[in-house]
Design an enzyme around this catalytic site. Structure first.
Site, PDB file in Angstrom:
ATOM      1  N   SER A   1       0.860  -1.181   0.000  1.00  0.00           N
ATOM      2  CA  SER A   1       0.000   0.000   0.000  1.00  0.00           C
ATOM      3  C   SER A   1       0.897   1.231   0.000  1.00  0.00           C
ATOM      4  CB  SER A   1      -0.880   0.002   1.258  1.00  0.00           C
ATOM      5  OG  SER A   1      -1.492   1.248   1.469  1.00  0.00           O
TER       6      SER A   1
ATOM      7  N   TYR B   1      -2.136  -0.060  10.667  1.00  0.00           N
ATOM      8  CA  TYR B   1      -2.171  -0.582   9.299  1.00  0.00           C
ATOM      9  C   TYR B   1      -0.832  -0.354   8.599  1.00  0.00           C
ATOM     10  CZ  TYR B   1      -3.646  -1.092   4.409  1.00  0.00           C
ATOM     11  OH  TYR B   1      -3.758  -1.474   3.087  1.00  0.00           O
TER      12      TYR B   1
END
Length: 298
Positions: free
Chosen positions: A138, A151
């Site tokens: 990501s 995250y």
């Protein structure tokens, strides 16, 4: 140039929806036989199609990982394993102070340790077939904005693990590729926002006073950026390239935000803090409009 897709397997974890499902469909259309990992029977029914074989797979469940490894090694048609796509993930945008330590552990179990377990189970087969590992990271694997700590922590770790793995297995003919998507329209954002609201409701009054406006702004910003983001099919096309290119790059980005990652590495931390705070300001409730006075964590 691309590798042949004839009579080859591709394993995709987290294939119920979003990028995983889109990649399963893309690879099936290209002639690969896709073993699509899903967690529920209804998800299996939804994705089952020509060249797409759903498997119940929770990557934190060792028995299900062993069953996947057996399915691959005992394939009735003796098809080689072209690629493992590690896509399964969970997300919650929440301040570090209020994310319980068990919740941290659970997120790392899914976003990192589960991928490691699947890699360990399938790596002997990948070495035998000269296949490749494709890890879906990501933008959060390079930049940790406020409330993205848990995250981003898992994705930073996934990036580091991928680098080490690439250097370990390259001599044995296995290539390792990292995909770094930016804003992509998937169902995961809705789940992340719902998780954030649940955690916000569970905060103490003092914590809500500290972080309530921040959480609201981050979720609003994420929702706005994702609405204008790329469809999951765009990410699937990049992943397909990583799987089929004869000499893939070590990293591929997806979307405008991800393409800007090299620029952010040139900027001082304090300047990035101010940039991120300024970007959040339009999304703040009016009573929290002074967020830019507080530095953004990095």
């Amino acid at each position: 140039m691309t590798v042949s897709s004839e009579n080859e397997l591709v394993v995709i974890t987290g294939a119920s929806t979003g990028i995983g499902a889109a990649t399963a469909r893309e690879m099936a259309q290209r002639g690969f036989h896709v073993l699509a990992g899903v967690r529920r029977d209804r998800d299996a029914d939804a994705i089952r199609a020509a060249n797409v074989e759903p498997l119940i797979l929770d990557i934190t469940n060792s028995d299900q990982i062993r069953a996947l490894a057996s399915r691959v090694s005992e394939d009735p048609q003796r098809r080689p394993l072209r690629a493992l796509v590690n896509n399964a993930a969970v997300q919650a945008n929440v301040p570090i102070e209020v994310f319980g330590i068990e919740q941290w552990r659970d997120m790392f179990e899914v976003n990192l340790f589960g991928h490691v377990a699947v890699i360990q189970a399938l790596l002997p087969t990948l070495i035998e077939s000269g296949g490749r590992v494709v890890n879906i990271s990501s933008v959060g694997g390079k930049i940790a904005m406020a409330t993205y700590g848990p995250y981003a922590g898992t994705k930073f770790a996934l990036e580091a693990m991928s680098d080490s793995l690439r250097r370990e297995v390259a001599p044995h003919g296995v290539q390792v590729v990292v995909i770094e998507p930016g804003a992509v329209r998937t169902e995961m954002l809705g789940r992340a926002i719902a998780n954030a609201h649940e955690l916000l409701a569970a905060m103490t009054p003092e914590q809500r006073h500290r972080y309530g406006g921040l959480v609201h702004a981050v979720n609003a910003q994420a929702e706005a950026s994702t609405k204008s983001g790329l469809p999951a099919e765009a990410a699937a096309a990049v992943i397909a390239k990583a799987i089929t290119a004869r000499k893939p790059r070590t990293r591929y980005t997806v979307g405008r935000e991800a393409a800007l990652l090299p620029v952010t590495r040139l900027l001082p931390d304090r300047l990035l803090d101010r940039i991120f705070a300024a970007a959040l300001r339009p999304h703040l409730p009016k009573e929290n409009a002074r967020l830019d006075s507080a530095p953004t964590r990095r």
